[in-house]
Motif scaffolding. Structure first.
Motif, mmCIF file in Angstrom:
data_model
loop_
_atom_site.group_PDB
_atom_site.id
_atom_site.type_symbol
_atom_site.label_atom_id
_atom_site.label_comp_id
_atom_site.label_asym_id
_atom_site.label_seq_id
_atom_site.Cartn_x
_atom_site.Cartn_y
_atom_site.Cartn_z
ATOM 1 N N LEU A 60 0.846 -1.194 0.000
ATOM 2 C CA LEU A 60 0.000 0.000 0.000
ATOM 3 C C LEU A 60 0.881 1.244 0.000
ATOM 4 N N PHE A 61 0.340 2.353 -0.516
ATOM 5 C CA PHE A 61 1.139 3.564 -0.687
ATOM 6 C C PHE A 61 0.194 4.749 -0.641
ATOM 7 N N THR A 62 0.399 5.638 0.323
ATOM 8 C CA THR A 62 -0.506 6.775 0.462
ATOM 9 C C THR A 62 0.253 8.021 0.891
ATOM 10 N N SER A 89 -3.338 10.765 9.954
ATOM 11 C CA SER A 89 -4.206 10.794 8.768
ATOM 12 C C SER A 89 -3.716 9.794 7.719
ATOM 13 N N ASN A 90 -2.408 9.600 7.632
ATOM 14 C CA ASN A 90 -1.869 8.621 6.687
ATOM 15 C C ASN A 90 -2.090 7.190 7.171
ATOM 16 N N ILE A 91 -1.859 6.963 8.455
ATOM 17 C CA ILE A 91 -2.090 5.624 9.012
ATOM 18 C C ILE A 91 -3.551 5.238 8.792
ATOM 19 N N SER A 92 -4.441 6.221 8.954
ATOM 20 C CA SER A 92 -5.866 5.950 8.774
ATOM 21 C C SER A 92 -6.189 5.551 7.325
ATOM 22 N N ASP A 93 -5.489 6.151 6.369
ATOM 23 C CA ASP A 93 -5.700 5.775 4.969
ATOM 24 C C ASP A 93 -5.266 4.329 4.719
ATOM 25 N N VAL A 94 -4.192 3.900 5.370
ATOM 26 C CA VAL A 94 -3.759 2.505 5.255
ATOM 27 C C VAL A 94 -4.756 1.596 5.981
ATOM 28 N N ALA A 95 -5.214 2.047 7.158
ATOM 29 C CA ALA A 95 -6.197 1.267 7.923
ATOM 30 C C ALA A 95 -7.482 1.067 7.134
ATOM 31 N N SER A 96 -7.858 2.075 6.347
ATOM 32 C CA SER A 96 -9.128 1.996 5.609
ATOM 33 C C SER A 96 -9.096 0.924 4.528
ATOM 34 N N MET A 97 -7.904 0.484 4.123
ATOM 35 C CA MET A 97 -7.791 -0.621 3.176
ATOM 36 C C MET A 97 -7.730 -1.964 3.893
ATOM 37 N N GLY A 99 -4.889 -2.497 5.959
ATOM 38 C CA GLY A 99 -3.444 -2.761 5.999
ATOM 39 C C GLY A 99 -2.768 -2.330 7.286
ATOM 40 N N LEU A 100 -1.507 -2.753 7.391
ATOM 41 C CA LEU A 100 -0.605 -2.329 8.463
ATOM 42 C C LEU A 100 0.338 -1.273 7.916
ATOM 43 N N PRO A 101 0.571 -0.161 8.649
ATOM 44 C CA PRO A 101 1.560 0.822 8.194
ATOM 45 C C PRO A 101 2.972 0.277 8.377
ATOM 46 N N VAL A 148 4.232 26.786 6.963
ATOM 47 C CA VAL A 148 4.542 25.428 7.413
ATOM 48 C C VAL A 148 3.663 24.435 6.649
ATOM 49 N N PHE A 149 4.282 23.429 6.041
ATOM 50 C CA PHE A 149 3.499 22.293 5.559
ATOM 51 C C PHE A 149 4.225 20.999 5.885
ATOM 52 N N ILE A 150 3.439 19.960 6.096
ATOM 53 C CA ILE A 150 3.985 18.651 6.452
ATOM 54 C C ILE A 150 3.340 17.630 5.535
ATOM 55 N N THR A 151 4.147 16.982 4.722
ATOM 56 C CA THR A 151 3.643 15.919 3.857
ATOM 57 C C THR A 151 4.253 14.604 4.312
ATOM 58 N N VAL A 152 3.423 13.627 4.547
ATOM 59 C CA VAL A 152 3.920 12.300 4.898
ATOM 60 C C VAL A 152 3.557 11.343 3.767
ATOM 61 N N ALA A 153 4.527 10.534 3.352
ATOM 62 C CA ALA A 153 4.239 9.435 2.433
ATOM 63 C C ALA A 153 4.456 8.154 3.219
ATOM 64 N N LEU A 154 3.510 7.242 3.111
ATOM 65 C CA LEU A 154 3.517 6.054 3.963
ATOM 66 C C LEU A 154 3.263 4.802 3.130
ATOM 67 N N THR A 155 4.068 3.782 3.370
ATOM 68 C CA THR A 155 3.787 2.485 2.748
ATOM 69 C C THR A 155 3.087 1.596 3.772
ATOM 70 N N GLY A 156 2.457 0.556 3.281
ATOM 71 C CA GLY A 156 1.796 -0.401 4.154
ATOM 72 C C GLY A 156 1.795 -1.766 3.499
#
Lengths: 344, 344
Positions: A60-62, A89-97, A99-101, A148-156
């Motif tokens: 997974l990739f979000t 917010s990113n972990i939640s996108d992985v959770a919604s599929m 998946g595990l982050p 200020v901006f914070i972008t996180v990219a997360l695999t799962g």
């Protein structure tokens, strides 16, 4: 034409179409070929790794971004919480599929005048939630920026098929995995009465400042055979609308079935239904499926899980809210359109 | 203390230490454990997938951001080129490990007044380079922002061990895989003489506007047994300094060995050495290794590859520039520190 005229949906539709239409071939020839199981149009992309792509494992990739003044202000979100929430917010996108982050990259846009101690607090918040959810921050990028901006990219990673937004069918029930509106209530409390103490106020503020994505619940939904889900990040009515739009169906929400935590009802007896419908950042999961299956799954979940609506034939994405007396009203856009004209 | 006082290296060191020190456990218990082969501190993270993590396949993960007014202006970078370049810098980070790019997520921060046609041009540029390099854009995020920023997160895959920055040893030679300074020359040309035509001017402008990351060359370096490399994105002197700092060594660059394209020398007979040393965005690879091996590899490469320096014992990261007459000068910081005081 400017993007504010086209609106968020219009812009996303345009770009998604371009990406699909223009995509050439099937990857890097012999060395690598695409095995996408979830493409553009969902919160998270997914693919089957390996040469065959037939394995039951999906990667997974979000990505998700928070911008100062748009998604947060420093008054209601201290740096420590900002760190937590930018990963949540990113972990939640992985959770919604389901998946595990696994691994995260963090991009920070910062003014040169940022205090080092604030930056440390930000990272503490990110590392706290990373440890709680068993993921590793493996790098990132840091750039100068006037805001200020914070972008996180997360695999799962997950076993089985990712849950998607496109599977809702007329006759399905709509359910959520936990209480709605607590985060919005916490924000309201901070904006209105900053110094209130007590268990209920603490609970609401904590719900806003430290949301806990539903990773374990997402996995159990997949194991129970649920195939259509997303997370409630922008607000229940708005997110159900997105899911219905992706599935080509309409939806109904019954306000007297919305699971509202007693602490939220105590503080906001009048406003709790609106907060549950439109508050956002609850990070519970919203899912649909045949009535017998959904009822069975909801009965197995604790912590406020409830059947709250149903799917019907109709204009894709149209949501009707039914109150306790049976009055039906079209849901206004209670979430928000990043680029469209302001609405209340 | 503010981050501009600490400087880019200071901030990165601080955060890297926090991330490593605070990381708890080894991942999501039974379900998943970390198998990192390249952790924080390089441009790209890498891990071995699968339960054992012993496979010869590595997955790669990198991110890079461009901010308007900091990394580009709309005067010298049209939207189409901005799209190309925002992916090129990420592809180059994957190439520097010896990998193939696979899947990308695109985050756009945009003012509401952005023209839809400009957004289409941006995506065209991204899709052109995606197709050229066989990768797929699989989603992203779009947010309102007062300044334009583009963050790309990119995954990659490779067989064998990723090349890293930490392996340079005293006595090693330093080589590059192609011409240096052409991109900087193109930018200079655009800033000084916008309307010049002709093959040489076109070549330089194209070098700046459409850099081509060295994916195939990176793979051949890995196959040749090279283990230490990075890409030249900030400028040769600055990037060699970073590699030497990560390896705990010093380096020398001989200016008369820098591979300068004839077109660059024609246009800038005086300035071409400075452009080669500090121009940036060349996206060739810089690598080190034992003399026999490096000489052998350079002989097998075309397109300007050359041995340009050597590694020595000394202050980590200190770079000495040796001119054609044998005069030695310490390289000033010709790249740039995102947060530190301005330097020339």
């Amino acid at each position: 034409m400017q993007i504010k005229d086209l609106g968020e949906f219009g812009v996303i539709d345009l770009l998604t179409r371009m990406v699909i239409d223009w995509r050439a071939g099937s990857g890097n020839s012999q060395s690598f070929s695409f095995n996408l199981t979830v493409d553009n149009g969902d919160d998270t992309a997914a693919w089957s790794p390996g040469p065959s792509g037939t394995g039951r494992v999906n990667e997974l990739f979000t990505t998700d971004t928070m911008v100062e003044g748009v998604h947060f202000t420093r008054e209601t979100t201290p740096w420590l919480d900002l760190g937590w929430k930018s990963l949540a917010s990113n972990i939640s996108d992985v959770a919604s599929m389901g998946g595990l982050p696994t691994y995260a990259l963090v991009t920070l846009g910062l003014p040169s005048e940022t205090e080092v101690s604030d930056l440390e607090s930000l990272y503490k918040g990110m590392l706290q939630i990373s440890n709680d959810y068993g993921l590793a921050i493996v790098g990132g990028d840091m750039v100068r920026s006037p805001v200020v901006f914070i972008t996180v990219a997360l695999t799962g990673v997950m076993r089985g098929q990712p849950m998607v937004r496109t599977g809702a069918r007329p006759g399905d029930l709509v359910a959520v995995t936990g209480h709605l509106g607590s985060s919005g209530g916490g924000l309201k409390l901070m904006l209105e009465r900053t110094s209130e103490a007590g268990e209920a106020a603490d609970f609401l503020r904590e719900s806003h400042r430290r949301p806990r994505p539903a990773v374990a619940v997402g996995q159990s939904l997949v194991e129970s055979g649920i195939t259509t889900a997303m997370d409630v990040s922008d607000g229940m009515a708005d997110d159900l609308s997105k899911l219905c739009r992706a599935s080509g169906v309409s939806g109904k929400i019954f306000t007297d079935r919305l699971p509202v935590h007693p602490f939220l009802r105590d503080w906001f007896p009048e406003g709790c239904v609106d907060l549950a419908l439109g508050g956002g950042e609850d990070y519970v999961l919203l899912f649909t499926g045949p009535p017998a299956k959904v009822n069975h799954v909801v009965a197995s979940l604790s912590g406020g899980a409830a059947v709250v609506g149903e799917i019907s034939v109709g204009t894709p994405g149209q949501i009707t809210v039914v109150d306790a007396l049976g009055n039906e009203v079209a849901a206004s856009n209670r979430g928000w359109d990043h680029f469209g004209p302001a609405q209340d």
